[in-house]
Design a protein around this motif. Structure first.
Motif, PDB file in Angstrom:
ATOM      1  N   HIS A   1      -6.590  14.307  12.524  1.00  0.00           N
ATOM      2  CA  HIS A   1      -7.910  14.037  13.110  1.00  0.00           C
ATOM      3  C   HIS A   1      -8.949  15.057  12.648  1.00  0.00           C
ATOM      4  O   HIS A   1     -10.039  14.691  12.175  1.00  0.00           O
ATOM      5  N   SER A   2      -8.618  16.351  12.795  1.00  0.00           N
ATOM      6  CA  SER A   2      -9.611  17.392  12.500  1.00  0.00           C
ATOM      7  C   SER A   2      -9.956  17.458  11.016  1.00  0.00           C
ATOM      8  O   SER A   2     -11.094  17.765  10.644  1.00  0.00           O
ATOM      9  N   ASN A   3      -8.982  17.196  10.141  1.00  0.00           N
ATOM     10  CA  ASN A   3      -9.219  17.276   8.696  1.00  0.00           C
ATOM     11  C   ASN A   3      -9.669  15.943   8.094  1.00  0.00           C
ATOM     12  O   ASN A   3      -9.853  15.852   6.875  1.00  0.00           O
ATOM     13  N   MET A   4      -9.839  14.934   8.961  1.00  0.00           N
ATOM     14  CA  MET A   4     -10.316  13.613   8.513  1.00  0.00           C
ATOM     15  C   MET A   4      -9.489  13.079   7.347  1.00  0.00           C
ATOM     16  O   MET A   4     -10.004  12.636   6.322  1.00  0.00           O
ATOM     17  N   ARG A   5      -8.175  13.158   7.514  1.00  0.00           N
ATOM     18  CA  ARG A   5      -7.280  12.718   6.448  1.00  0.00           C
ATOM     19  C   ARG A   5      -7.331  11.199   6.280  1.00  0.00           C
ATOM     20  O   ARG A   5      -7.486  10.457   7.244  1.00  0.00           O
ATOM     21  N   ARG A   6      -7.148  10.765   5.040  1.00  0.00           N
ATOM     22  CA  ARG A   6      -7.195   9.337   4.727  1.00  0.00           C
ATOM     23  C   ARG A   6      -5.781   8.763   4.835  1.00  0.00           C
ATOM     24  O   ARG A   6      -5.126   8.462   3.826  1.00  0.00           O
ATOM     25  N   VAL A   7      -5.327   8.661   6.069  1.00  0.00           N
ATOM     26  CA  VAL A   7      -3.995   8.134   6.354  1.00  0.00           C
ATOM     27  C   VAL A   7      -4.146   6.906   7.250  1.00  0.00           C
ATOM     28  O   VAL A   7      -5.156   6.744   7.946  1.00  0.00           O
ATOM     29  N   ILE A   8      -3.120   6.050   7.265  1.00  0.00           N
ATOM     30  CA  ILE A   8      -3.234   4.783   7.975  1.00  0.00           C
ATOM     31  C   ILE A   8      -1.891   4.375   8.583  1.00  0.00           C
ATOM     32  O   ILE A   8      -0.820   4.712   8.045  1.00  0.00           O
ATOM     33  N   ILE A   9      -1.970   3.680   9.715  1.00  0.00           N
ATOM     34  CA  ILE A   9      -0.795   3.090  10.371  1.00  0.00           C
ATOM     35  C   ILE A   9      -0.960   1.578  10.311  1.00  0.00           C
ATOM     36  O   ILE A   9      -1.978   1.045  10.751  1.00  0.00           O
ATOM     37  N   ILE A  10       0.030   0.889   9.749  1.00  0.00           N
ATOM     38  CA  ILE A  10      -0.066  -0.556   9.581  1.00  0.00           C
ATOM     39  C   ILE A  10       1.055  -1.258  10.345  1.00  0.00           C
ATOM     40  O   ILE A  10       2.017  -0.627  10.798  1.00  0.00           O
ATOM     41  N   SER A  11       0.946  -2.585  10.475  1.00  0.00           N
ATOM     42  CA  SER A  11       1.956  -3.364  11.195  1.00  0.00           C
ATOM     43  C   SER A  11       3.156  -3.642  10.299  1.00  0.00           C
ATOM     44  O   SER A  11       3.066  -3.642   9.063  1.00  0.00           O
ATOM     45  N   SER A  12       4.297  -3.912  10.944  1.00  0.00           N
ATOM     46  CA  SER A  12       5.507  -4.245  10.197  1.00  0.00           C
ATOM     47  C   SER A  12       5.340  -5.562   9.446  1.00  0.00           C
ATOM     48  O   SER A  12       5.916  -5.744   8.368  1.00  0.00           O
ATOM     49  N   LYS A  13       4.547  -6.474   9.985  1.00  0.00           N
ATOM     50  CA  LYS A  13       4.312  -7.751   9.314  1.00  0.00           C
ATOM     51  C   LYS A  13       3.588  -7.537   7.988  1.00  0.00           C
ATOM     52  O   LYS A  13       3.984  -8.091   6.948  1.00  0.00           O
ATOM     53  N   LEU A  14       2.528  -6.726   8.006  1.00  0.00           N
ATOM     54  CA  LEU A  14       1.785  -6.444   6.783  1.00  0.00           C
ATOM     55  C   LEU A  14       2.647  -5.663   5.801  1.00  0.00           C
ATOM     56  O   LEU A  14       2.638  -5.929   4.593  1.00  0.00           O
ATOM     57  N   ALA A  15       3.424  -4.699   6.325  1.00  0.00           N
ATOM     58  CA  ALA A  15       4.283  -3.887   5.453  1.00  0.00           C
ATOM     59  C   ALA A  15       5.316  -4.762   4.743  1.00  0.00           C
ATOM     60  O   ALA A  15       5.586  -4.584   3.547  1.00  0.00           O
ATOM     61  N   GLU A  16       5.876  -5.731   5.465  1.00  0.00           N
ATOM     62  CA  GLU A  16       6.878  -6.618   4.853  1.00  0.00           C
ATOM     63  C   GLU A  16       6.239  -7.514   3.793  1.00  0.00           C
ATOM     64  O   GLU A  16       6.834  -7.781   2.746  1.00  0.00           O
ATOM     65  N   GLU A  17       5.012  -7.978   4.075  1.00  0.00           N
ATOM     66  CA  GLU A  17       4.312  -8.819   3.102  1.00  0.00           C
ATOM     67  C   GLU A  17       4.026  -8.050   1.810  1.00  0.00           C
ATOM     68  O   GLU A  17       4.096  -8.604   0.710  1.00  0.00           O
ATOM     69  N   LEU A  18       3.730  -6.764   1.952  1.00  0.00           N
ATOM     70  CA  LEU A  18       3.332  -5.965   0.787  1.00  0.00           C
ATOM     71  C   LEU A  18       4.517  -5.327   0.062  1.00  0.00           C
ATOM     72  O   LEU A  18       4.504  -5.215  -1.169  1.00  0.00           O
ATOM     73  N   TYR A  19       5.552  -4.908   0.833  1.00  0.00           N
ATOM     74  CA  TYR A  19       6.618  -4.100   0.238  1.00  0.00           C
ATOM     75  C   TYR A  19       8.016  -4.700   0.387  1.00  0.00           C
ATOM     76  O   TYR A  19       8.998  -4.042   0.065  1.00  0.00           O
ATOM     77  N   GLY A  20       8.099  -5.933   0.886  1.00  0.00           N
ATOM     78  CA  GLY A  20       9.388  -6.603   0.973  1.00  0.00           C
ATOM     79  C   GLY A  20      10.173  -6.255   2.225  1.00  0.00           C
ATOM     80  O   GLY A  20       9.701  -5.534   3.109  1.00  0.00           O
ATOM     81  N   GLU A  21      11.393  -6.805   2.304  1.00  0.00           N
ATOM     82  CA  GLU A  21      12.220  -6.643   3.503  1.00  0.00           C
ATOM     83  C   GLU A  21      12.606  -5.190   3.771  1.00  0.00           C
ATOM     84  O   GLU A  21      12.819  -4.799   4.923  1.00  0.00           O
ATOM     85  N   ASP A  22      12.699  -4.389   2.716  1.00  0.00           N
ATOM     86  CA  ASP A  22      13.059  -2.975   2.891  1.00  0.00           C
ATOM     87  C   ASP A  22      11.809  -2.108   3.016  1.00  0.00           C
ATOM     88  O   ASP A  22      11.743  -0.990   2.503  1.00  0.00           O
ATOM     89  N   TYR A  23      10.796  -2.646   3.732  1.00  0.00           N
ATOM     90  CA  TYR A  23       9.510  -1.946   3.846  1.00  0.00           C
ATOM     91  C   TYR A  23       9.632  -0.612   4.568  1.00  0.00           C
ATOM     92  O   TYR A  23       8.829   0.300   4.340  1.00  0.00           O
ATOM     93  N   ILE A  24      10.608  -0.469   5.448  1.00  0.00           N
ATOM     94  CA  ILE A  24      10.762   0.791   6.204  1.00  0.00           C
ATOM     95  C   ILE A  24      10.949   1.965   5.245  1.00  0.00           C
ATOM     96  O   ILE A  24      10.457   3.072   5.483  1.00  0.00           O
ATOM     97  N   HIS A  25      11.668   1.718   4.148  1.00  0.00           N
ATOM     98  CA  HIS A  25      11.896   2.800   3.175  1.00  0.00           C
ATOM     99  C   HIS A  25      10.871   2.784   2.046  1.00  0.00           C
ATOM    100  O   HIS A  25      10.627   3.816   1.412  1.00  0.00           O
ATOM    101  N   ASN A  26      10.279   1.610   1.785  1.00  0.00           N
ATOM    102  CA  ASN A  26       9.399   1.488   0.628  1.00  0.00           C
ATOM    103  C   ASN A  26       7.927   1.789   0.905  1.00  0.00           C
ATOM    104  O   ASN A  26       7.184   2.144  -0.010  1.00  0.00           O
ATOM    105  N   ALA A  27       7.491   1.611   2.168  1.00  0.00           N
ATOM    106  CA  ALA A  27       6.050   1.659   2.448  1.00  0.00           C
ATOM    107  C   ALA A  27       5.505   3.059   2.723  1.00  0.00           C
ATOM    108  O   ALA A  27       4.396   3.391   2.294  1.00  0.00           O
ATOM    109  N   ILE A  28       6.263   3.880   3.466  1.00  0.00           N
ATOM    110  CA  ILE A  28       5.750   5.194   3.872  1.00  0.00           C
ATOM    111  C   ILE A  28       5.425   6.046   2.647  1.00  0.00           C
ATOM    112  O   ILE A  28       6.229   6.183   1.720  1.00  0.00           O
ATOM    113  N   GLY A  29       4.205   6.584   2.641  1.00  0.00           N
ATOM    114  CA  GLY A  29       3.762   7.438   1.540  1.00  0.00           C
ATOM    115  C   GLY A  29       3.035   6.699   0.447  1.00  0.00           C
ATOM    116  O   GLY A  29       2.418   7.339  -0.420  1.00  0.00           O
ATOM    117  N   LYS A  30       3.096   5.371   0.465  1.00  0.00           N
ATOM    118  CA  LYS A  30       2.388   4.594  -0.559  1.00  0.00           C
ATOM    119  C   LYS A  30       0.895   4.535  -0.219  1.00  0.00           C
ATOM    120  O   LYS A  30       0.497   4.632   0.946  1.00  0.00           O
TER     121      LYS A  30
END
Length: 402
Positions: free
Chosen positions: A133-162
């Motif tokens: 919050h204080s450093n105004m970082r460009r980070v985001i929290i997304i839904s599992s539905k969107l993560a699966e659409e973008l990164y496939g069924e193994d989104y839990i391991h593939n999405a974080i950090g992308k």
């Protein structure tokens, strides 16, 4: 007799409308409780001067908005009585270009209290910390539905950090995926009435980051206060409104702060649904009366067709009471059969409509039992006259009947 049973079934479907009102009441209460019974919403509204018939309003200025200094003053003044102040800022709806198809996304800047109030279940990664919050970082929290659409069924391991890139109103934004929350379509108000269309997937970034993206000062026209569970939300709302308006908006010529308590909204919704249930009860009563008269006519026709049978039974020694009991029992069985068919049909239709409209429906056991008992009572009440008519028949006349 089959058509008569169907008629009674339709009558019972109407009588079970009471459970629809019960379902609506419960669904709305549960939906509002998800937002928090102790939540109080405040909005900047146009001020009306008493005694004037016409009002001249001006455009909103930055000086009219609520600043961080006002929030800090509120926190100090109501320390121990509020859990926090929920703040959010929507950047807008946009699209993410992917290999499959363009995905819709709605990005919201939130502070810690606003994110906590949403009660998100984090599947992978983490939520924002104070440094985000204080450093105004460009980070985001997304839904599992969107993560699966973008990164496939193994989104839990593939999405974080992308890095997730999206386009909003012609401008491109990029954020590092920090966390993934469990997608729950029933928890999103935007999905409630989405008839076939796909609503944008909600995503969250730190509040200060959102204001930095839009090059705006942190000024607000609305906010939510989360009251302490021991506090009377309605009374606290009045106190906060009086505090803000007397201290910060007394000399404002056009605007003031107005509060809305979730408790008050729930009470108003329950009163409205109570009136709907009353109207439905009146319709059901008329339907039952029509159905009951139909049952009575059916029994009279049945007795007329079985006149010789009644005469034969009386000639063989059947008493008036036994004849009366026979036909009352038939009327009760007819009504209970219709009631059970109507109950099953009404439940099936309700569940089907629930899935179609994406609106939760419950079938209270209490009303099911009452419906069956009411069917029995209807059979007893409207079966007495035909049964008495059969019991009073003269056996000699009955045997002569053609």
């Amino acid at each position: 007799m089959f058509l008569d049973n169907i008629s009674m079934a339709l009558s019972q479907i109407r009588s079970n409308k009471m459970s629809v009102g019960e379902s609506m009441n419960r669904a709305i209460s549960e939906a509002m409780n998800e937002f928090g019974v102790g939540n109080i919403s405040f909005y900047l509204t146009e001020k009306e001067t008493a005694g004037e018939k016409e009002y001249t309003y001006r455009d909103l200025r930055d000086s009219d908005c609520v600043s961080e200094e006002i929030f800090e003053d509120m926190r100090r003044h109501f320390a121990g009585r509020v859990q926090g102040i929920s703040l959010s800022e929507n950047i807008g709806d946009g699209t993410i270009e992917s290999s499959n198809t363009d995905q819709k996304i709605s990005i919201n800047g939130v502070n810690s209290m606003a994110l906590d109030s949403r009660k998100l279940q984090i599947e992978s990664g983490r939520v924002f910390d104070s440094a985000d919050h204080s450093n105004m970082r460009r980070v985001i929290i997304i839904s599992s539905k969107l993560a699966e659409e973008l990164y496939g069924e193994d989104y839990i391991h593939n999405a974080i950090g992308k890095v997730l890139e999206c386009e909003i109103s012609g401008k491109y934004y990029g954020y590092t995926i920090l966390g993934i929350y469990e997608y729950d379509p029933s928890a999103s108000g935007r999905n409630m009435f989405a008839m076939g269309s796909t609503p944008p997937s909600e995503a969250f970034i730190p509040l200060r980051t959102a204001f930095a993206e839009t090059n705006r000062d942190m000024l607000f026209t609305y906010f939510d206060v989360v009251a302490d569970p021991e506090e009377d939300a309605q009374a606290l709302m009045d106190e906060i409104s009086a505090f803000i308006n007397s201290k910060y908006y007394r000399n404002n010529d056009a605007f003031e702060m107005q509060g809305y308590s979730m408790q008050a909204i729930i009470r108003e919704s329950e009163q409205t649904i109570g009136m709907v249930k009353l109207a439905i009860s009146a319709i059901a009563a008329i339907s039952l009366l029509v159905g009951g008269i139909g049952v009575m006519n059916i029994m009279i026709v049945s007795i007329t067709e079985r006149t010789r049978e009644i005469g034969t039974r009386k000639a063989l020694g059947a008493t008036n009471n036994s004849i009366r009991l026979q036909f009352i029992t038939e009327a009760i069985v007819l009504c209970i059969t219709g009631g059970v068919i109507g109950l099953a049909g009404g439940t099936a239709l309700g569940l089907g409509a629930s899935k179609l409209m994406r609106f939760p429906v419950t079938a209270p056991v209490k009303w099911m039992v009452i419906s069956v008992l009411f069917s029995m009572a209807m059979g007893l009440f409207f079966g007495i006259y035909p049964a008495n008519k059969a019991a009073r028949m003269n056996p000699i006349d009955a045997l002569r009947y053609e």
